[in-house]
Enzyme design. Structure first.
Site, short mmCIF file in Angstrom:
data_model
loop_
_atom_site.label_atom_id
_atom_site.label_comp_id
_atom_site.label_asym_id
_atom_site.label_seq_id
_atom_site.Cartn_x
_atom_site.Cartn_y
_atom_site.Cartn_z
N HIS A 174 102.23 31.15 26.51
CA HIS A 174 101.99 31.93 27.70
C HIS A 174 100.44 31.46 27.99
O HIS A 174 99.31 31.45 27.34
CB HIS A 174 101.44 33.31 27.24
CG HIS A 174 101.12 34.39 28.16
ND1 HIS A 174 101.57 34.62 29.43
CD2 HIS A 174 99.78 35.00 28.23
CE1 HIS A 174 100.86 35.44 30.19
NE2 HIS A 174 99.84 35.58 29.55
N ASP A 176 97.41 31.75 30.88
CA ASP A 176 96.70 32.53 31.71
C ASP A 176 96.04 31.86 32.81
O ASP A 176 95.29 31.09 32.49
CB ASP A 176 95.54 33.54 31.06
CG ASP A 176 96.37 34.63 30.34
OD1 ASP A 176 97.01 35.44 30.88
OD2 ASP A 176 96.12 34.64 28.97
N ASP A 288 102.79 39.94 29.42
CA ASP A 288 101.47 40.59 29.33
C ASP A 288 101.00 41.24 30.18
O ASP A 288 99.84 41.76 30.14
CB ASP A 288 100.61 38.99 29.46
CG ASP A 288 99.33 39.12 28.62
OD1 ASP A 288 99.13 40.09 27.84
OD2 ASP A 288 98.47 38.22 28.92
N ASP A 425 99.51 32.91 23.33
CA ASP A 425 98.69 32.30 24.30
C ASP A 425 98.28 30.76 23.90
O ASP A 425 97.76 30.28 22.97
CB ASP A 425 97.34 32.93 24.39
CG ASP A 425 97.43 34.49 24.88
OD1 ASP A 425 98.60 34.77 25.34
OD2 ASP A 425 96.54 35.32 25.03
N HIS A 568 97.42 38.47 36.19
CA HIS A 568 97.12 39.85 35.35
C HIS A 568 95.85 39.79 34.70
O HIS A 568 95.52 40.97 33.88
CB HIS A 568 98.26 40.32 34.35
CG HIS A 568 98.64 39.43 33.33
ND1 HIS A 568 99.55 38.39 33.58
CD2 HIS A 568 97.94 38.83 32.03
CE1 HIS A 568 99.65 37.42 32.63
NE2 HIS A 568 98.74 37.67 31.86
#
Length: 1114
Positions: A174, A176, A288, A425, A568
């Site tokens: 994941h 971000d 998420d 993450d 997000h």
């Protein structure tokens, strides 16, 4: 009779072409009586067409006596006015201003067929309705043992004897696009290494699998790798080892994002994938986002995805769905009369998407199978039992331990196919982790698969591998309705991950950037549409070489910056301070990428304007974290020119504000006719003012209008406003609407009551500011969480407010200056949409607060009980109930565009220009959180509080509507047409662009040749990329949305120049001066053609549907 016939023709101007009606109305503003007495000036062909239209209209009138009487009144009024001298704005005896009537007062005629949709009643009820689920659950948070938020899971080993368990372990990372680090810092520190290692390590064993979702990162990496590595990626995708899931530019927030931006980032990602890798995403992956909106499954379904996965859902709902084996379901829209919106959804059952919470119910055991945590590494297991490398000596014991978790997890689902994500993450950023995870798991799989008595088949898989196996079990093609699974409707807000820790704070966190997001969105949409139209006209005129095609790269950059901000941790306000600054810097440089303006000439030449941020525009931002400052026009002997752009697909009558350096000014139309203008004062401080000229102008749909400003000492051409200043309190004043009266303490924020023009009845609507504190215990409010210390307390500034009252012919307003907030409540005295709601703005500055949140509460006598309504992503309405069994913070919901309360007689809607948190804590109330200043982290990984507050302007419209028919309050899930258009007016303001040239070669531009139906919205018209990324192709994407609306609210005197058409629209004749060369319906993101292109250019849309068309204009 001839005169009356012509006036009737004028009353039916809803059927006239847009330009014709525009000029009639502009002429009427000039009060030229001779124009209304020249009954025979129309060409015979036009009269014939108009007469045919009137005959159609008369058939509708027979069905609706209210419309008949309304038209009769309009005809009488116009006839009387046409026979008399011109009327100027004047004062009535009660002191209020009256404007002359419009020359063509419009009326709204809605076909009864178009009202049936909102009544509902068709289709089957879902098995799971989330509002009912919330009412059913106790939310008692009992200790579930090793699965703290669940329950003990038991099974019989023989359960899989006849049908083996099929396990798909799905490796993922994941990433971000900004959170603790900026997007670029993450890329250089981690993401590029993850993707480089992925290419290398996936080729070592064809059994390995990996999924990726964030195209923003992937495209940046792609631009920096060799052609050999690109070819390897295509091979990995082609053989099914690498899957691109969802395929959007980011994994968007689903609470605060507007559906325009959600679709835009999805298109940007999908178009990139199709062009560079040739792949079409099949499955959605959202592990998420902090709660899930039902808008997302609709967008994925219309993009032709067949399955989706979600994770962050309230732990009590997960437990309930696990106990009833409802964690997988067909997700259907609440307004869907059939099954066309159904998409299969998998809900992850446990606390998190990390490895300890994905293999089964016991995180202590699952953590032992996260081989990045092997002893000697930088992270370990909090449960104090580390993983062990898999060897021949321990594989039997370790495999049996893991299989036990797999079997327990599978008991929560209805099938014998199991999904086990393996990641977290920014995982897999080093080759050693690839080896540790893939080699150890492969040893376990080899052992399990070689033991038939275990009745399990385990392997690495992608998300679509899992969904395909599920569909294969029941013999159904992916995307079809799976038998034996429940149908669910509703959404998954608000989210709590443990105890009473509700993630409802981020609905408001960093409201400055939430507001900036919507400004960028509106500017981008306007620039996309103007660019597409300008390019089409240029190509039609054969002038391609003279048009700056390379500026297309500016649009692409703006799309991607807007897309990035939908992440997000971006629009949510939950990133580090430096990262928030980075998002702001990316967003601000040049929001209005550029506008295309028409020039006069034989072949309608086009000129570029506003593509350089240094060019004079009405609004400029000195920095990314400052409010926009309006440009003051310097007046001299030569006239100044303005170009005003209307980004709406409907003609609008708007009050256009212009700051000038002299009060001695008059405003003329392009043809030299004076326009009604009000002179007011713009207060830059308590004592300094600048003349503010407000011009009443009719703006063509999606068009441009040129205005002239001349210096003039003639005082009669400008309508002046009066100003009164109150240093302490003011007495109540009356008019058609009662304006704010801060007579109770010093916290009142807006009106005390509202009475609509022509009505005797008053509706109590009072407002006040309140302040929430945070808990004194260990857990406190932060960027994510809202943990108040009880009910809100009244806002108590040190001093009473200074109140300024302005009264004028076009608008009147009350400005109240408090210590931490300035409010302006404005009432427009103009025909149409602008004059039917209250305009409210709150300039908030709480930088001296400590652990406080400022709220604005409206209290009314509407008997709404415990029910209120909020929108989801500006796309649809979701009913809510105040749940007394839940804590106060659990009852707040996202409000990207509007919220309303209602009873059998009235509806009060709060429209917003920025996403904020909203609730109704008591009958007749609406409450919105304006800003939050919090000094500590809330232990969700950010490591910071919210201490970087800015001066923030929150803008609202307050709309009061009356019911004409009583209806079951909870069954109404749609705004009225007036409410839809009010929201559009608020969120897509007219853009004013001062022109530097003394005599610009510009003229007004009316791009649409017909009026769109009232319920149709042009979501976007964007040029598609050519082979060269920086240039546009010959094709554009036209995205249309037909809005669902409620007919039970009063629908007269609304000032629309449009009607509804049962969803039919003739696109072939829509764009003036352009031909529609081709029209191909496609999936939402243009990846799949829907049917074959036909010669017909007429389309049909069902209510609520969004449709995309690949078109050629020229």
């Amino acid at each position: 009779m001839k005169l009356k016939k012509q006036v009737t023709v004028c009353g039916a101007a809803i059927f006239c072409v847009a330009v014709f009606s525009l000029y009639l109305m502009l002429d009427r503003v000039q009060h030229d009586p001779t124009r209304h007495q020249s009954g025979g000036n129309f060409p015979r062909s036009q009269i014939s067409v108009l007469q045919n239209r009137i005959e159609q209209l008369e058939q509708l009138l027979e069905e609706n006596h209210e419309i008949i009487s309304h038209i009769k009144d309009s005809v009488l009024e116009l006839t009387a006015h046409a026979e008399g001298p011109p009327v100027l704005p004047h004062h009535k005896p009660n002191g209020s201003w009256v404007l002359p009537p419009e020359s063509c007062p419009s009326f709204l005629s809605v076909s009864p067929q178009d009202c049936q949709f909102a009544l509902g009643g068709k289709g089957q009820s879902p098995d799971l309705q989330m509002l009912a689920v919330y009412s059913l659950l106790p939310f008692d948070n009992q200790d579930g043992g090793v699965w703290k938020q669940g329950f003990d899971i038991t099974y019989e080993p023989s359960e899989w004897d006849t049908e083996p368990l099929q396990v798909f372990v799905v490796p993922h990372s994941h990433n971000d696009p900004g959170w603790i680090k900026t997007f670029d810092k993450y890329y250089y520190d981690q993401t590029q290494h993850i993707l480089n290692s992925m290419v290398l390590k996936m080729q070592e064993d064809p059994r390995r699998r990996f999924i990726w979702s964030e195209i923003s990162f992937f495209s940046k990496w792609w631009d920096n790798i060799s052609s050999q590595k690109r070819a390897a990626v295509r091979r990995l995708v082609g053989n099914g080892q690498l899957e691109m899931v969802t395929g959007g530019w980011v994994m968007p927030d689903e609470a605060n994002s507007h559906y325009f931006a959600m679709i835009d980032q999805l298109i940007e990602g999908h178009q990139w994938l199709e062009k560079n890798i040739g792949v079409m995403p099949r499955s959605g992956w959202a592990v998420d986002p902090f709660g899930h909106s039902s808008t997302m499954p609709y967008l994925l379904k219309r993009s032709n995805l067949t399955g989706m996965l979600i994770q962050r859902v309230h732990y009590a709902i997960k437990k309930h769905f696990a106990a009833t084996q409802n964690l997988e379901f067909m997700w259907r829209q609440t307004w869907d009369p059939d099954t066309s919106t159904d998409i299969f959804c998998h809900m992850m059952p446990f606390y998190s998407y990390d490895v300890p919470h994905t293999c089964g119910p016991d995180p202590k055991i699952c953590c032992q199978f996260d081989f990045k945590r092997l002893p000697g590494g930088r992270i370990n297991c909090p449960w104090k039992v580390p993983p062990r490398a898999i060897t021949d000596a321990n594989v039997a014991e370790r495999a049996q331990l893991l299989l036990d978790q797999y079997r327990k997890k599978s008991k929560l689902y209805r099938s014998k196919v199991l999904l086990v994500p393996l990641g977290d993450d920014f995982r897999y950023d080093k080759p050693q982790e690839w080896d540790a995870q893939f080699l150890n798991y492969q040893r376990i799989f080899d052992f399990l698969n070689s033991r038939p008595n275990l009745h399990v088949q385990a392997q690495f898989g992608t998300l679509s591998d899992y969904f395909d196996a599920l569909y294969k079990k029941v013999g159904i093609v992916p995307g079809m309705k799976l038998p034996g699974f429940p149908v669910l409707s509703g959404d998954f807000f608000s989210y709590a991950d443990r105890e009473d820790h509700y993630w409802t704070g981020y609905y408001t966190s960093r409201p400055f950037y939430k507001s900036l997001d919507r400004v960028l969105e509106a500017h981008l949409r306007g620039a996309e549409i103007l660019y597409s139209l300008a390019l089409a006209h240029t190509r039609r005129a054969g002038a391609d070489s003279r048009y700056p095609l390379s500026d297309y790269a500016l649009l692409t950059n703006a799309r991607r910056n807007l897309g990035l901000f939908q992440h997000h941790d971006a629009i949510t306000g939950t990133a580090k301070e430096a990262v928030a600054v980075d998002y702001g810097v990316r967003s601000v440089p040049c929001p209005m990428a550029h506008s295309a303006l028409p020039q006069p000439g034989r072949h309608r030449r086009w000129a570029q304007h506003g593509s350089d941020c240094s060019s004079p525009q009405d609004d400029t931002r000195p920095s990314q974290d400052s409010l926009p400052e309006r440009t003051v026009l310097r007046m001299d002997t030569l006239p100044r020119f303005l170009v005003v752009f209307n980004p709406l697909e409907q003609e609008r009558l708007s009050v256009v504000p212009v700051l000038v350096d002299s009060p001695h000014v008059r405003v003329l139309s392009e043809e030299g006719q004076p326009l009604p203008s009000q002179l007011s004062a713009r207060w830059s401080s308590a004592t300094d003012t600048v003349p503010d000229v407000s011009v009443l102008a009719r703006l063509p749909a999606l068009g441009l209008r040129v205005l002239q400003l001349h210096k003039s000492l003639d005082g009669h051409t400008m309508l002046k406003s009066s100003v009164r200043l109150y240093l302490h309190e003011m007495k109540e004043g009356r008019g058609d609407t009662m304006l704010p009266c801060p007579t109770h303490a010093h916290r009142r924020a807006g009106p005390q009551s509202i009475r609509r023009a022509g009505e005797e009845r008053e509706q109590r609507v009072s407002s006040e500011f309140l302040v929430y504190g945070t808990r004194t215990s260990k857990d406190k409010s932060g960027a994510y969480l809202f943990l108040p210390d009880g009910e809100a307390k009244p806002y108590a500034p040190k001093d009473p407010p200074v109140v300024r009252v302005t009264e004028g012919p076009l608008f009147s307003e009350v400005a109240s200056y408090y210590q931490h907030v300035q409010t302006v409540v404005r009432l427009y005295n103009v025909p149409g949409v602008e004059g039917l709601s209250l305009d409210l703005s709150c300039l908030v500055d709480i930088r001296d607060h400590i652990n406080k949140e400022l709220a604005l509460r409206f209290s009314t006598d509407i008997e709404s009980d415990d029910t209120f309504f909020t929108d989801l992503n500006g796309f649809q309405i979701q009913p809510r109930r105040y749940q007394r069994k839940l804590p106060l913070q659990a009852n707040f919901y996202p409000m990207p565009a509007m919220a309303y309360i209602q009873d059998a007689q009235s509806r009060l809607t709060l429209h917003t220009a920025q996403a904020l948190g909203v609730s109704s804590l008591s009958s007749g109330q609406l409450e919105v959180i304006l800003d939050r200043r919090l000094m500590q982290d809330d232990n969700r990984g950010l490591g910071q509080g919210l201490k970087d507050n800015k001066r923030t302007c929150n803008r609202f419209r307050l709309l009061l509507e009356r019911r004409t028919t009583e209806q079951e309050a909870l069954g109404v899930l749609f705004p009225s047409l007036l409410s839809h258009i009010t929201s559009m007016h608020l969120n897509a303001e007219a853009l004013v662009m001062p022109v530097a040239q003394e005599k610009p070669a510009l003229r007004s531009f009316t791009p649409l040749s017909t009026t769109l139906p009232c319920d149709f919205h042009i979501l976007n018209l964007r040029m598609l990329q050519a082979e060269d990324d920086s240039l546009p192709s010959a094709e554009a994407a036209l995205i249309l949305h037909r809005k669902g609306f409620d007919c039970s609210l009063e629908a007269k005197n609304l000032g629309f120049n449009c009607t509804t058409s049962q969803g039919k629209l003739a696109l072939g004749s829509l764009f003036q001066g352009l031909e529609l060369g081709s029209l191909q319906p496609t999936s939402l993101t243009l990846m799949y053609p829907l049917g074959t292109a036909s010669n017909s250019t007429s389309i049909h849309l069902d209510p609520m549907e969004i449709a995309t068309f690949r078109i050629r204009l020229g």
